[in-house]
Design a protein around this motif. Structure first.
Motif, mmCIF file in Angstrom:
data_model
loop_
_atom_site.group_PDB
_atom_site.id
_atom_site.type_symbol
_atom_site.label_atom_id
_atom_site.label_comp_id
_atom_site.label_asym_id
_atom_site.label_seq_id
_atom_site.Cartn_x
_atom_site.Cartn_y
_atom_site.Cartn_z
ATOM 1 N N ASP A 26 53.842 -1.484 10.342
ATOM 2 C CA ASP A 26 52.898 -2.318 9.609
ATOM 3 C C ASP A 26 52.309 -3.432 10.455
ATOM 4 O OD1 ASP A 26 55.322 -3.565 9.833
ATOM 5 O OD2 ASP A 26 55.241 -4.524 7.869
ATOM 6 N N ASP A 27 52.921 -3.692 11.632
ATOM 7 C CA ASP A 27 52.368 -4.703 12.540
ATOM 8 C C ASP A 27 51.373 -4.105 13.524
ATOM 9 O OD1 ASP A 27 54.148 -3.184 13.951
ATOM 10 O OD2 ASP A 27 55.320 -4.858 14.744
ATOM 11 N N GLY A 28 51.125 -2.776 13.415
ATOM 12 C CA GLY A 28 50.182 -2.110 14.302
ATOM 13 C C GLY A 28 50.776 -1.640 15.607
ATOM 14 N N GLU A 29 52.033 -1.981 15.865
ATOM 15 C CA GLU A 29 52.685 -1.572 17.107
ATOM 16 C C GLU A 29 53.157 -0.122 17.010
ATOM 17 O OE1 GLU A 29 52.965 -3.314 19.928
ATOM 18 O OE2 GLU A 29 51.798 -4.942 19.043
ATOM 19 N N GLU A 30 53.086 0.584 18.159
ATOM 20 C CA GLU A 30 53.509 1.982 18.213
ATOM 21 C C GLU A 30 54.805 2.118 19.002
ATOM 22 O OE1 GLU A 30 50.696 4.750 19.668
ATOM 23 O OE2 GLU A 30 49.151 4.271 18.190
ATOM 24 N N SER A 31 55.709 2.956 18.498
ATOM 25 C CA SER A 31 56.904 3.339 19.247
ATOM 26 C C SER A 31 56.807 4.833 19.540
ATOM 27 C CB SER A 31 58.177 3.032 18.453
ATOM 28 O OG SER A 31 58.173 3.724 17.210
ATOM 29 N N VAL A 32 57.233 5.255 20.724
ATOM 30 C CA VAL A 32 57.083 6.647 21.155
ATOM 31 C C VAL A 32 58.452 7.251 21.447
ATOM 32 C CG1 VAL A 32 56.011 8.214 22.817
ATOM 33 C CG2 VAL A 32 54.841 6.098 22.159
ATOM 34 N N VAL A 33 58.696 8.455 20.911
ATOM 35 C CA VAL A 33 59.926 9.204 21.165
ATOM 36 C C VAL A 33 59.546 10.540 21.790
ATOM 37 C CG1 VAL A 33 61.993 10.222 20.159
ATOM 38 C CG2 VAL A 33 61.068 8.107 19.197
ATOM 39 N N ALA A 34 60.066 10.842 22.992
ATOM 40 C CA ALA A 34 59.737 12.080 23.709
ATOM 41 C C ALA A 34 60.925 13.043 23.659
ATOM 42 C CB ALA A 34 59.375 11.781 25.157
ATOM 43 N N GLU A 119 44.368 0.700 7.380
ATOM 44 C CA GLU A 119 44.812 1.043 8.729
ATOM 45 C C GLU A 119 44.970 2.554 8.874
ATOM 46 O OE1 GLU A 119 46.000 0.758 12.666
ATOM 47 O OE2 GLU A 119 44.980 -0.666 11.341
ATOM 48 N N ILE A 120 45.448 3.221 7.831
ATOM 49 C CA ILE A 120 45.590 4.678 7.870
ATOM 50 C C ILE A 120 44.231 5.345 8.025
ATOM 51 C CG2 ILE A 120 46.262 6.706 6.530
ATOM 52 C CD1 ILE A 120 48.449 4.992 5.258
ATOM 53 N N THR A 121 43.239 4.853 7.291
ATOM 54 C CA THR A 121 41.885 5.389 7.407
ATOM 55 C C THR A 121 41.365 5.252 8.825
ATOM 56 O OG1 THR A 121 41.409 4.814 5.100
ATOM 57 C CG2 THR A 121 39.522 5.223 6.539
ATOM 58 N N THR A 122 41.617 4.094 9.430
ATOM 59 C CA THR A 122 41.184 3.863 10.815
ATOM 60 C C THR A 122 41.862 4.846 11.762
ATOM 61 O OG1 THR A 122 40.826 1.509 10.372
ATOM 62 C CG2 THR A 122 41.094 2.170 12.674
ATOM 63 N N LEU A 123 43.154 5.093 11.569
ATOM 64 C CA LEU A 123 43.907 6.009 12.440
ATOM 65 C C LEU A 123 43.395 7.447 12.285
ATOM 66 C CD1 LEU A 123 47.536 4.643 11.911
ATOM 67 C CD2 LEU A 123 46.159 4.458 13.988
ATOM 68 N N LEU A 124 43.115 7.874 11.061
ATOM 69 C CA LEU A 124 42.622 9.237 10.830
ATOM 70 C C LEU A 124 41.284 9.456 11.523
ATOM 71 C CD1 LEU A 124 43.468 9.840 7.049
ATOM 72 C CD2 LEU A 124 44.738 10.616 9.051
ATOM 73 N N VAL A 125 40.395 8.480 11.415
ATOM 74 C CA VAL A 125 39.083 8.604 12.050
ATOM 75 C C VAL A 125 39.201 8.537 13.565
ATOM 76 C CG1 VAL A 125 36.817 7.523 12.303
ATOM 77 C CG2 VAL A 125 37.885 7.653 10.049
ATOM 78 N N ARG A 126 40.004 7.612 14.067
ATOM 79 C CA ARG A 126 40.132 7.410 15.510
ATOM 80 C C ARG A 126 40.715 8.634 16.197
ATOM 81 N NH1 ARG A 126 44.003 2.735 16.754
ATOM 82 N NH2 ARG A 126 42.318 1.566 15.741
ATOM 83 N N HIS A 127 41.689 9.287 15.555
ATOM 84 C CA HIS A 127 42.369 10.424 16.185
ATOM 85 C C HIS A 127 41.828 11.778 15.717
ATOM 86 C CE1 HIS A 127 45.460 7.916 18.113
ATOM 87 N NE2 HIS A 127 45.420 7.186 17.020
ATOM 88 N N GLY A 128 40.850 11.771 14.834
ATOM 89 C CA GLY A 128 40.247 13.020 14.404
ATOM 90 C C GLY A 128 41.188 13.949 13.674
ATOM 91 N N ILE A 129 42.061 13.404 12.817
ATOM 92 C CA ILE A 129 43.017 14.209 12.065
ATOM 93 C C ILE A 129 42.786 13.986 10.578
ATOM 94 C CG2 ILE A 129 44.761 14.304 13.884
ATOM 95 C CD1 ILE A 129 46.149 11.945 12.634
ATOM 96 N N SER A 130 43.373 14.852 9.757
ATOM 97 C CA SER A 130 43.148 14.759 8.314
ATOM 98 C C SER A 130 44.397 14.369 7.543
ATOM 99 C CB SER A 130 42.624 16.096 7.775
ATOM 100 O OG SER A 130 43.542 17.138 8.058
#
Length: 263
Positions: A26-34, A119-130
């Protein structure tokens, strides 16, 4: 899964692509797990686990696709599985018993339940996913949020924005602010989050499940995407109906371009 070439003229060397799960808070920060899918253990593994395996050869970085893969010898395992699987002889190319870990989208974007719909709407548009999985603090799916969920919420909300009374402290009010007259109060808009709009029932599959299982489940449930989870229940990928169609077309010999890179 792709191959690099034979080992001593006997078996090809498969490359298993690293998968990355990005979780937006919710703070906009991303965590990545590989992670990487190990066909021998039929589960996810970390890179250090792969490096300690006797079949491990190297890490391979493909410059054009900008993807990193684990190179290891699983040729003997592949031969044993094909000989033991009665459906593997249906076709040398179309093998519905193949694990879906090989065709799913490996770079998956997730959100926490507290992330707002804006924020979810922004992420969907930015990454081109549905759509994307909604995960808890442990990275386990608790729901799915899609473009349809956002459209339904917008229609239900209409032109009015929900609000609630807000309490302001004296130190939060600027000295030049106009004092409110009696009978007036301050309201703040209510934030609609992923928890409010998501589909809470999650249809999911383990990464070792077969493509035929995934296709049957998606058709039966009428869904276009499935989160793929590891042994500990965490999201390691996502499978869409387009992923299955691309796999089938390529298996039948058609030239299917890769999915558009999402940045």
């Amino acid at each position: 899964m792709t191959t690099l070439g034979p080992i001593n003229g006997e078996h090809p060397i498969p490359r298993h692509a690293l998968r990355s799960t990005r979780i937006v808070g919710d703070d906009g920060e991303e965590s990545v797990v590989a992670t990487v899918y190990c066909p021998l253990k039929e589960r996810s593994a970390t890179v250090p686990e792969c490096e300690s395996c006797t079949r491990f050869h190297a890490l391979h970085f493909d410059a054009p696709s900008r993807r990193t893969s684990v190179v290891c010898d699983t040729g003997q395992w592949t031969s044993e599985v094909k000989s033991a699987d009665p459906l593997a002889s249906v076709s040398d190319h179309v093998n519905p018993a193949a694990p879906l870990a090989g065709i799913m989208t490996r770079d998956v974007l997730c959100v926490r339940p507290e992330v707002t719909v804006d924020e979810i709407t922004t992420l969907l548009v930015r990454h081109g996913i549905s759509g994307m999985p909604v995960v808890d603090a442990d990275g386990k799916p608790v729901g799915m949020v899609s473009r349809a969920d956002l459209l339904r919420t917008a229609q239900e909300r209409g032109d009015t924005e929900e609000s609630e009374r807000a309490t302001l402290h004296l130190d939060e009010v600027a000295p030049l602010d106009i004092e409110l007259e009696q009978g007036f109060h301050v309201v703040a808009p209510v934030k609609v989050t992923a928890r409010d709009v998501m589909t809470p029932v999650v249809v999911q599959l383990h990464e070792s499940a077969s493509i035929r299982q995934a296709a049957s489940l998606m058709a039966y449930e009428g869904v276009h995407r499935l989160p793929v989870v590891s042994d500990d229940g965490r999201v390691v990928g996502i499978l869409s109906s387009l992923d299955v169609l691309r796999w089938f077309g390529r298996s039948c010999g058609y030239l299917i371009p890769p999915a558009r890179m999402r940045v």
